[in-house]
Write an enzyme that holds these catalytic residues in place. Structure first.
Site, PDB file in Angstrom:
ATOM      1  N   ARG A 129       0.818  -1.215   0.000  1.00  0.00           N
ATOM      2  CA  ARG A 129       0.000   0.000   0.000  1.00  0.00           C
ATOM      3  C   ARG A 129       0.851   1.263   0.000  1.00  0.00           C
ATOM      4  O   ARG A 129       0.380   2.346  -0.331  1.00  0.00           O
ATOM      5  CB  ARG A 129      -0.980  -0.012   1.172  1.00  0.00           C
ATOM      6  CG  ARG A 129      -2.153   0.905   0.930  1.00  0.00           C
ATOM      7  CD  ARG A 129      -3.127   1.079   2.086  1.00  0.00           C
ATOM      8  NE  ARG A 129      -3.367  -0.085   2.890  1.00  0.00           N
ATOM      9  CZ  ARG A 129      -2.878  -0.234   4.129  1.00  0.00           C
ATOM     10  NH1 ARG A 129      -2.131   0.710   4.665  1.00  0.00           N
ATOM     11  NH2 ARG A 129      -3.131  -1.328   4.812  1.00  0.00           N
ATOM     12  N   ASP A 157      -5.094  22.948  -9.984  1.00  0.00           N
ATOM     13  CA  ASP A 157      -5.263  21.843 -10.938  1.00  0.00           C
ATOM     14  C   ASP A 157      -4.513  22.272 -12.204  1.00  0.00           C
ATOM     15  O   ASP A 157      -4.964  23.134 -12.952  1.00  0.00           O
ATOM     16  CB  ASP A 157      -6.762  21.628 -11.205  1.00  0.00           C
ATOM     17  CG  ASP A 157      -7.021  20.465 -12.160  1.00  0.00           C
ATOM     18  OD1 ASP A 157      -6.127  20.135 -12.966  1.00  0.00           O
ATOM     19  OD2 ASP A 157      -8.129  19.905 -12.114  1.00  0.00           O
ATOM     20  N   LYS A 208      -4.307  12.423 -18.357  1.00  0.00           N
ATOM     21  CA  LYS A 208      -4.295  13.216 -19.583  1.00  0.00           C
ATOM     22  C   LYS A 208      -2.899  13.187 -20.222  1.00  0.00           C
ATOM     23  O   LYS A 208      -2.528  12.197 -20.809  1.00  0.00           O
ATOM     24  CB  LYS A 208      -4.763  14.643 -19.283  1.00  0.00           C
ATOM     25  CG  LYS A 208      -6.056  14.684 -18.430  1.00  0.00           C
ATOM     26  CD  LYS A 208      -7.294  14.240 -19.208  1.00  0.00           C
ATOM     27  CE  LYS A 208      -8.504  13.938 -18.320  1.00  0.00           C
ATOM     28  NZ  LYS A 208      -9.011  15.052 -17.536  1.00  0.00           N
ATOM     29  N   TYR A 248     -13.096  22.324 -12.855  1.00  0.00           N
ATOM     30  CA  TYR A 248     -13.575  21.060 -13.412  1.00  0.00           C
ATOM     31  C   TYR A 248     -14.822  20.617 -12.647  1.00  0.00           C
ATOM     32  O   TYR A 248     -14.835  20.631 -11.414  1.00  0.00           O
ATOM     33  CB  TYR A 248     -12.430  20.061 -13.237  1.00  0.00           C
ATOM     34  CG  TYR A 248     -12.628  18.680 -13.762  1.00  0.00           C
ATOM     35  CD1 TYR A 248     -12.871  18.458 -15.114  1.00  0.00           C
ATOM     36  CD2 TYR A 248     -12.514  17.575 -12.921  1.00  0.00           C
ATOM     37  CE1 TYR A 248     -13.006  17.164 -15.594  1.00  0.00           C
ATOM     38  CE2 TYR A 248     -12.636  16.286 -13.401  1.00  0.00           C
ATOM     39  CZ  TYR A 248     -12.886  16.083 -14.737  1.00  0.00           C
ATOM     40  OH  TYR A 248     -13.012  14.809 -15.213  1.00  0.00           O
TER      41      TYR A 248
HETATM   42  C1  LIG Z   1      -9.897  14.904 -16.352  1.00  0.00           C
HETATM   43  C2  LIG Z   1      -9.640  16.001 -15.400  1.00  0.00           C
HETATM   44  C3  LIG Z   1      -9.547  15.741 -14.038  1.00  0.00           C
HETATM   45  C4  LIG Z   1      -9.829  14.407 -13.431  1.00  0.00           C
HETATM   46  O1  LIG Z   1      -8.996  13.389 -13.844  1.00  0.00           O
HETATM   47  P1  LIG Z   1      -9.474  11.873 -13.866  1.00  0.00           P
HETATM   48  O2  LIG Z   1      -8.206  11.126 -14.014  1.00  0.00           O
HETATM   49  O3  LIG Z   1     -10.410  11.744 -15.024  1.00  0.00           O
HETATM   50  O4  LIG Z   1     -10.153  11.587 -12.562  1.00  0.00           O
HETATM   51  C5  LIG Z   1      -9.236  16.795 -13.207  1.00  0.00           C
HETATM   52  N1  LIG Z   1      -9.046  18.036 -13.685  1.00  0.00           N
HETATM   53  C6  LIG Z   1      -9.139  18.319 -14.984  1.00  0.00           C
HETATM   54  C7  LIG Z   1      -8.912  19.715 -15.447  1.00  0.00           C
HETATM   55  C8  LIG Z   1      -9.455  17.310 -15.893  1.00  0.00           C
HETATM   56  O5  LIG Z   1      -9.591  17.606 -17.184  1.00  0.00           O
END
Ligand SMILES: *Cc1c(COP(=O)(O)O)cnc(C)c1O
Length: 399
Positions: free
Chosen positions: A62, A192, A217, A116
């Site tokens: 973990r 973010d 992403k 988001y």
């Molecule tokens: C996709 C996304 C997330 C979340 O990511 P996941 O891996 O899909 O949970 C957070 N912030 C932004 C700006 C995103 O485009």
């Protein structure tokens, strides 16, 4: 490996990061190191193992293993001023993990109004139930954010540019305002940074305390793994780490392997996404069917001057306003063949989705003359992508 006299350029750091021989051996690409249980020599060693809380020493699955530690180190090395990175099974888990590490019941969280949607939902659902109040702010507030501070304000979550509407926030000004409160009450700043990644925007040296990536992403880059990360300096590291471990958050070694493999090509991919997206955005802005292009590199994008000041580039995600209603937008998107219709972005393939930013606002009003379509520009040939978009426009005039 790091020589303070000659700091490596970002393109090089993406290649060298996390490749400490002591950590992963002499292989170029650290393999998948799968394990839950570590067998100890004897009870004394077991007791000793339980007392250490440091990575770099396998204790129990973990807490990760060399595959995850190597990826975490590589991400840490991309952020000047960073002390460590925690990995999560998704970007949303990373956002939740960072917020839970700094918030307590009774606190107020300030969140950028262009955040988001799942970040908003986490605040308005889970955090609300947990006794944290969220107040949304104008992403263009800048230093004016301090007018919203109260004696319960604990954290600020920013997203810049916003991933639907792309306005750019003055992050250094917001962080300076937050730091000016210290002495009264510490306000932790979180970003973010999924759109820019540390390749186009290093966050901690702009004043951000915790920087979050949906590694799903651009880090992964191949649309086949969910992953998230939070990188922070010394001050918040223990709280971040303890919260992630308490919640049992772990990125699997297989997924960490794929994310690390993706990261090695992130710089070349981002430059290709950037060039193609800029070309298509410029081309779209001359189309009669397009009311507006929403791209931070375009002078009419709110916060464009800040983007020029703070960012070293732009990635492959932007939106445009198509003249017409939701039906025209659906017809346009349904006609496209190269652009897939799907959630997420940051992979090698292009995507197009109609969006309704007005549904995800509460502190600011968002309106436009048409319908927002968000494009992720992949690594296909730009001429083919333009031809595909032409097909979409032709379907509009045929209707
Ligand atoms: C996709 C996304 C997330 C979340 O990511 P996941 O891996 O899909 O949970 C957070 N912030 C932004 C700006 C995103 O485009």
């Amino acid at each position: 490996m790091a020589d303070p006299e000659h700091p490596q350029k970002p393109d090089t750091k993406i290649i060298t990061g996390g490749r400490r021989k002591a950590l992963t051996g002499a292989v170029v690409n650290p393999p998948v190191w799968r394990a839950s249980t570590h067998l100890y020599e004897n009870v004394a060693a077991l007791n000793e193992g339980g007392n250490t809380n440091e990575d770099g020493r396998f204790f129990y699955g973990r807490r990760g293993a060399p595959t995850q530690w190597s990826l975490a180190e590589a991400l840490t090395e991309l952020e000047p001023g960073a002390h460590g990175t925690m990995l999560y099974p998704s970007g949303v888990a990373a956002i939740a993990g960072a917020l839970l590490a700094v918030l307590q019941p009774g606190d107020v969280l300030l969140m950028s109004d262009n955040a988001y949607d799942p970040s908003r939902s986490f605040a308005q659902g889970f955090l609300k139930k947990w006794g944290v109040e969220t107040r949304f702010f104008d992403p263009l507030a800048g230093a004016g954010i301090s007018e919203l501070f109260c004696d319960r304000t604990r954290a600020i979550l920013m997203e810049s540019p916003g991933s639907l509407t792309f306005e750019v926030s003055d992050i250094p000004a917001i962080c300076t305002a937050a730091k000016a409160q210290q002495g009264k009450r510490e306000i932790v700043t979180l970003l973010d940074n999924t759109w820019a990644t540390p390749y186009f925007f290093t966050a901690l040296d702009k004043g951000v305390d915790m920087t979050i990536l949906a590694a799903t992403k651009y880090v992964v880059g191949h649309s086949d793994v969910m992953a998230g990360s939070v990188t922070t300096g010394k001050r918040h590291w223990q709280a971040l780490r303890a919260t992630a471990q308490t919640l049992g958050q772990i990125l699997s070694p297989d997924d960490a392997y794929l994310a690390a493999r993706g990261l090695r090509t992130m710089a070349v991919r981002l430059k290709a996404h950037e060039a193609s997206a800029l070309e298509i955005a410029r081309w779209l802005s001359d189309r009669p069917e397009v009311a507006k292009v929403l791209h931070p590199a375009h002078p009419d994008c709110p916060g464009h001057a800040i983007w020029r000041r703070d960012f070293t580039g732009s990635s492959g995600l932007f939106s445009f306003v198509l003249k017409g209603d939701q039906d025209s937008a659906a017809r346009f998107v349904d006609t496209l063949e190269l652009f897939g219709i799907g959630f997420s972005w940051g992979g090698f393939e292009s995507l197009a989705v109609p969006k309704r930013p007005e549904h995800y606002r509460s502190a600011t009003h968002w309106a436009c003359d048409g319908t927002v379509i968000r494009l992720q520009i992949g690594l296909e040939d730009v001429a083919d992508l333009k031809a595909d978009l032409e097909r979409g426009f032709a379907a509009l005039s045929a209707a």
